[in-house]
Scaffold this motif. Structure first.
Motif, mmCIF file in Angstrom:
data_model
loop_
_atom_site.group_PDB
_atom_site.id
_atom_site.type_symbol
_atom_site.label_atom_id
_atom_site.label_comp_id
_atom_site.label_asym_id
_atom_site.label_seq_id
_atom_site.Cartn_x
_atom_site.Cartn_y
_atom_site.Cartn_z
ATOM 1 N N LEU A 19 34.706 54.278 23.416
ATOM 2 C CA LEU A 19 34.816 53.046 22.646
ATOM 3 C C LEU A 19 34.193 53.330 21.289
ATOM 4 O O LEU A 19 33.127 53.938 21.209
ATOM 5 N N GLY A 52 40.061 50.052 23.965
ATOM 6 C CA GLY A 52 39.795 48.883 23.143
ATOM 7 C C GLY A 52 38.658 48.029 23.641
ATOM 8 O O GLY A 52 38.076 47.259 22.896
ATOM 9 N N THR A 53 38.312 48.139 24.905
ATOM 10 C CA THR A 53 37.292 47.247 25.420
ATOM 11 C C THR A 53 36.139 48.027 26.027
ATOM 12 O O THR A 53 36.340 49.062 26.658
ATOM 13 N N ARG A 73 25.535 41.980 18.641
ATOM 14 C CA ARG A 73 26.864 42.371 19.154
ATOM 15 C C ARG A 73 26.833 43.780 19.708
ATOM 16 O O ARG A 73 27.456 44.063 20.729
ATOM 17 N N GLN A 80 27.931 45.740 28.216
ATOM 18 C CA GLN A 80 29.205 45.578 28.916
ATOM 19 C C GLN A 80 29.764 46.895 29.436
ATOM 20 O O GLN A 80 30.626 46.890 30.308
ATOM 21 N N PRO B 187 34.202 40.783 16.338
ATOM 22 C CA PRO B 187 34.031 41.747 15.269
ATOM 23 C C PRO B 187 34.220 43.213 15.664
ATOM 24 O O PRO B 187 33.983 44.062 14.813
ATOM 25 N N GLN B 188 34.616 43.521 16.888
ATOM 26 C CA GLN B 188 34.677 44.937 17.220
ATOM 27 C C GLN B 188 36.124 45.377 17.351
ATOM 28 O O GLN B 188 36.942 44.695 17.950
ATOM 29 N N HIS B 189 36.434 46.521 16.769
ATOM 30 C CA HIS B 189 37.812 46.988 16.694
ATOM 31 C C HIS B 189 37.920 48.328 17.400
ATOM 32 O O HIS B 189 37.091 49.193 17.210
ATOM 33 N N PRO B 190 38.905 48.534 18.235
ATOM 34 C CA PRO B 190 38.958 49.757 19.021
ATOM 35 C C PRO B 190 39.367 50.973 18.220
ATOM 36 O O PRO B 190 38.958 52.087 18.515
ATOM 37 N N ALA B 191 40.166 50.777 17.201
ATOM 38 C CA ALA B 191 40.742 51.947 16.549
ATOM 39 C C ALA B 191 40.006 52.286 15.268
ATOM 40 O O ALA B 191 39.724 53.440 15.000
ATOM 41 N N SER B 539 38.709 42.762 17.145
ATOM 42 C CA SER B 539 39.007 43.169 18.488
ATOM 43 C C SER B 539 38.942 42.041 19.482
ATOM 44 O O SER B 539 39.918 41.707 20.114
ATOM 45 N N ARG B 540 37.783 41.465 19.629
ATOM 46 C CA ARG B 540 37.661 40.493 20.710
ATOM 47 C C ARG B 540 38.239 39.172 20.249
ATOM 48 O O ARG B 540 37.754 38.537 19.356
ATOM 49 N N THR B 557 41.355 41.543 23.387
ATOM 50 C CA THR B 557 40.927 42.526 22.400
ATOM 51 C C THR B 557 42.022 42.641 21.355
ATOM 52 O O THR B 557 43.128 42.148 21.533
ATOM 53 N N MET B 558 41.680 43.308 20.268
ATOM 54 C CA MET B 558 42.673 43.529 19.208
ATOM 55 C C MET B 558 43.866 44.306 19.763
ATOM 56 O O MET B 558 45.006 44.040 19.426
ATOM 57 N N GLU B 559 43.540 45.266 20.664
ATOM 58 C CA GLU B 559 44.606 46.067 21.252
ATOM 59 C C GLU B 559 45.606 45.162 21.971
ATOM 60 O O GLU B 559 46.809 45.298 21.836
#
Lengths: 147, 576
Positions: A19, A52-53, A73, A80, B187-191, B539-540, B557-559
């Protein structure tokens, strides 16, 4: 050790899912992490997959200094990720705050918020260095398996 | 281009256009115009009396001026000063209007009714300096973290980080009508990229309102500049952005050079521009891949990123690093380009040109892109001008503006004029933004070839004193994403008194958020991606259905949002 848990550990080493989280950096490290995933460097050779998660991930790749707003965050994302989890910091500002040290809205490196297993220094580290870091981290993951 | 040439010859060394602006302002303001100064070509600094800024700006707006670069707030010790940086496209002059604000009652009338794009800049000053803007339609917090105490303003000179206490403060509730849903993105992005959060109010599939929270990435760089020397400031400026870092250092050093009255030698300016154009190529190809990833076309992502490595190798060859080149220094550049390197750059450019032409061909013919992006995210030229948009976004709306063309004071763009052209597109949508960027890569290759052919000999840097004389300077440059502007005020020491940075994404927010309204949820990722956001994405995604008595929540998620977008289009017959 049962056969199932051995299988789980074997697959974790052979295909760690990662991640990526940027806690307020400049984007340079993030672009280099993506570059490591694209054809020239291609870390998918090692079975590494970007997810992604946090709930799917084994390894958090974090970059950037921790800003006041992302701190909570980052902690939540760390919580998580299922055990056993590993954190790899890419870039100098994730390691120490670097050029942003002393900025009123930066709290320092990633290790000010969550425990870190591996640091890859550089501003930003080239994809080769990131791959080196990943391979060494995998050795650590594997080492924990046997130990 | 002819236009440009005319302007050059007419202005000459007499600065007629700058003086004309000062004359116009004096005729309207009379006694209220306190000071006027023309420090250099294409720059006018005027100081107006308290409250007279609106008259000055409305005079400029009436004469056809539409672009507000940014607004800077400065703490002068016994009071504040608000500086409006306005660019006059007809005369090619940046007009800087300074207006004092008293310390005991920090209030200044808003200009959002004259220039709607000023809204986000006024909110920024409200946060950082505590100056109030009566009449502002939406005076909410924009850049400080949510737990920041409401009575502390970090850019005031009497504020110290030790004073900081934590306050428990959450975002204000967004009022919604029945049937509307608030969507949390980020605020979190996987890519990729940096943390940011949006609250999207949707009605069914359609976006009604778009509220950004961009404070995640706020580090306090502007304050940090004040604690560092000019030389250290270059390294900080480089790390404002990891993709267009060279553009930030270029404007920073050019502004300091203006203050010190030093001009980099020709070879230094050429090398500075060569690296800047190489950076543009790398940034645009990077964006092409990311944008195609957002519509689910990963093949193109992999292709374009493979070819991007060609330009990354060239940048590494020239500067020694793939990102954060550290080429600029006060008075010139730090490394020379050798002849064998020039040979390798030419070879690399040949490969890139061939590949870029192919991309253009693919993009124009490929249904994957056309069916997803044609007519999506429309930004009409009127909206783009009203919201002071910059860069490829405004050029894809058919407005011919480019800082390299309008205001070629940085680098060697004066020598370059006539050897390249500004790329525009009339499509006003995402396809237009793709085409503008791809064509700009071709223009950059053309410019690089010309610069390598005409690289002058001589030294690469000039000596600049450690202590910079008192004064103020503005430097603007066209970064890959649009206009980047630094406003520097010096106080005679080796550290700046105030550095104001306006990155291009900040200027594009207002326009792109306006264009989100009326779109489908499935188009959010690509439309936001189409401005090449420098601090980005999401993302989320939490969906809150407020139409029921008990609000329902679920998280994506963004994905998943991207996947949802791809599926949504497939169900409507658009096959990949």
């Amino acid at each position: 050790m049962g056969i199932i848990s051995r299988l789980v550990k074997w697959s974790r080493v052979k295909s760690p899912w990662i991640l990526h989280f940027n806690s307020g950096g400049c984007n340079g490290c993030d672009i280099e992490i993506i570059a490591a995933l694209t054809p020239r460097f291609d870390v998918e050779r090692f079975g590494i997959l970007l997810k992604g998660t946090p709930r799917h991930a084994d390894v958090i790749i974090a970059s950037g200094p921790v800003t006041r707003q992302t701190q909570a965050r980052l902690r939540r994302i760390y919580d998580q990720v299922p055990e056993p989890k590993f954190v790899m910091v890419v870039g100098s500002c994730g390691a120490s705050g670097e050029v942003f040290k002393g900025c009123y809205n930066c709290l320092g490196g990633i290790d000010s918020t969550i425990p870190v297993d591996m640091y890859v220094p550089g501003c930003p580290p080239p994809p080769e260095a990131i791959i080196d870091g990943v391979v060494k981290l995998l050795a650590k993951v594997g080492g924990e398996e046997s130990g | 281009m002819d236009n440009q040439m005319e302007r050059e010859t007419e202005v000459g060394e007499t600065w007629a256009r700058e003086e004309e602006i000062v004359r116009d302002l004096r005729s309207v303001l009379g006694e209220k115009l306190l000071e006027a100064e023309i420090p250099t070509k294409r720059r006018v600094f005027v100081k107006v009396a308290e409250g007279a800024h609106r008259e000055a700006i409305s005079m400029l707006v009436d004469s056809g001026v539409w672009h507000l670069s940014t607004i800077s707030g400065v703490d002068t010790g016994d009071g504040f000063e608000v500086v409006y940086h306005i660019f006059d496209h007809n005369r090619g002059v940046e007009v800087n209007i300074k207006s004092p604000v008293p310390r005991d009652n920090p209030e200044i009338q808003t200009i959002t009714d004259l220039i709607p794009g000023s809204s986000i800049y006024e909110r920024e000053i409200m946060d950082l300096l505590g100056i109030r803007f009566p009449g502002h339609p939406n005076p909410r917090r924009v850049i400080l973290p949510e737990d920041w105490p409401p009575d502390q303003y970090p850019l005031r000179k009497d504020w110290k980080p030790e004073q900081l206490t934590k306050a428990s403060r959450r975002y204000a509730e967004i009022p919604t009508k029945p049937g509307q849903v608030i969507l949390q993105v980020g605020p979190q992005h996987p890519a990729l990229k940096e943390p940011i959060n949006f609250e999207v109010v949707v009605e069914g599939e359609v976006v009604v309102d778009f509220i950004p929270h961009i404070e995640y990435n706020h580090r306090g760089v502007e304050k940090a500049f004040e604690e560092r020397t000019y030389l250290q400031g270059i390294y900080l400026a480089e790390r404002i952005c990891g993709i267009c870092g060279h553009s930030h250092t270029t404007v920073f050093v050019e502004a300091v050079e203006q203050l010190a009255d030093v001009r980099a030698p020709p070879r230094g300016r050429f090398i500075r521009t060569i690296v800047a154009e190489m950076e543009r190529i790398h940034s645009h190809i990077l964006w092409l891949g990311v944008a195609m990833h957002l519509i689910g076309w990963d093949t193109m992502l992999m292709y374009s990123w493979r070819d991007r490595e060609v330009i990354m190798d060239l940048l590494e060859l020239v500067s020694g690093n793939r990102v954060n080149y550290a080429m600029n220094t006060l008075g010139g550049v730090r490394r020379d380009i050798r002849n064998d390197q020039i040979h390798k750059i030419r070879k690399g450019l040949d490969i890139l040109e061939k590949r870029t032409l192919e991309y253009r061909d693919i993009c124009l013919k490929e249904d994957t892109l056309m069916k997803r992006a044609l007519g999506v995210g429309i930004v009409k030229p009127e909206l783009a001008k009203k919201m002071c948009a910059v860069g490829p976004l405004i050029r894809s709306s058919g407005v011919k503006t480019d800082v390299r063309y309008d205001d070629p004071s940085v680098g060697c763009y004066e020598e370059l004029s006539g050897h390249w052209s500004v790329v525009t597109s009339d499509l006003c949508d995402i396809v237009g933004r793709v085409l503008v960027r791809v064509d700009e890569v071709l223009e950059s290759i053309k410019m690089l070839r010309w610069m390598l052919d005409n690289l002058p000999n001589g030294p690469i840097r000039e000596k600049v004193p450690k202590k910079i004389p008192e004064g103020e300077a503005v430097a603007r440059y066209e970064a890959p994403r649009g206009e980047v502007i630094h406003y520097i005020r010096s106080n005679g020491t080796d550290k700046p008194d105030r550095v104001k940075v306006r990155a291009p994404t900040w200027g594009n927010y207002s326009a792109i958020f306006e264009s989100m309204k009326g779109l489908y949820i499935a188009d959010i990722p690509i439309n936001f991606g189409s401005i090449d956001p420098c601090m980005a994405c999401a993302s989320r995604t939490t969906f809150v259905d407020v139409s029921h008595s008990k609000p329902k929540k679920w998280t994506w998620t963004m994905e998943q949002l991207v996947e949802y977008g791809i599926r949504w289009y497939e169900n409507r017959g658009y096959k990949r």
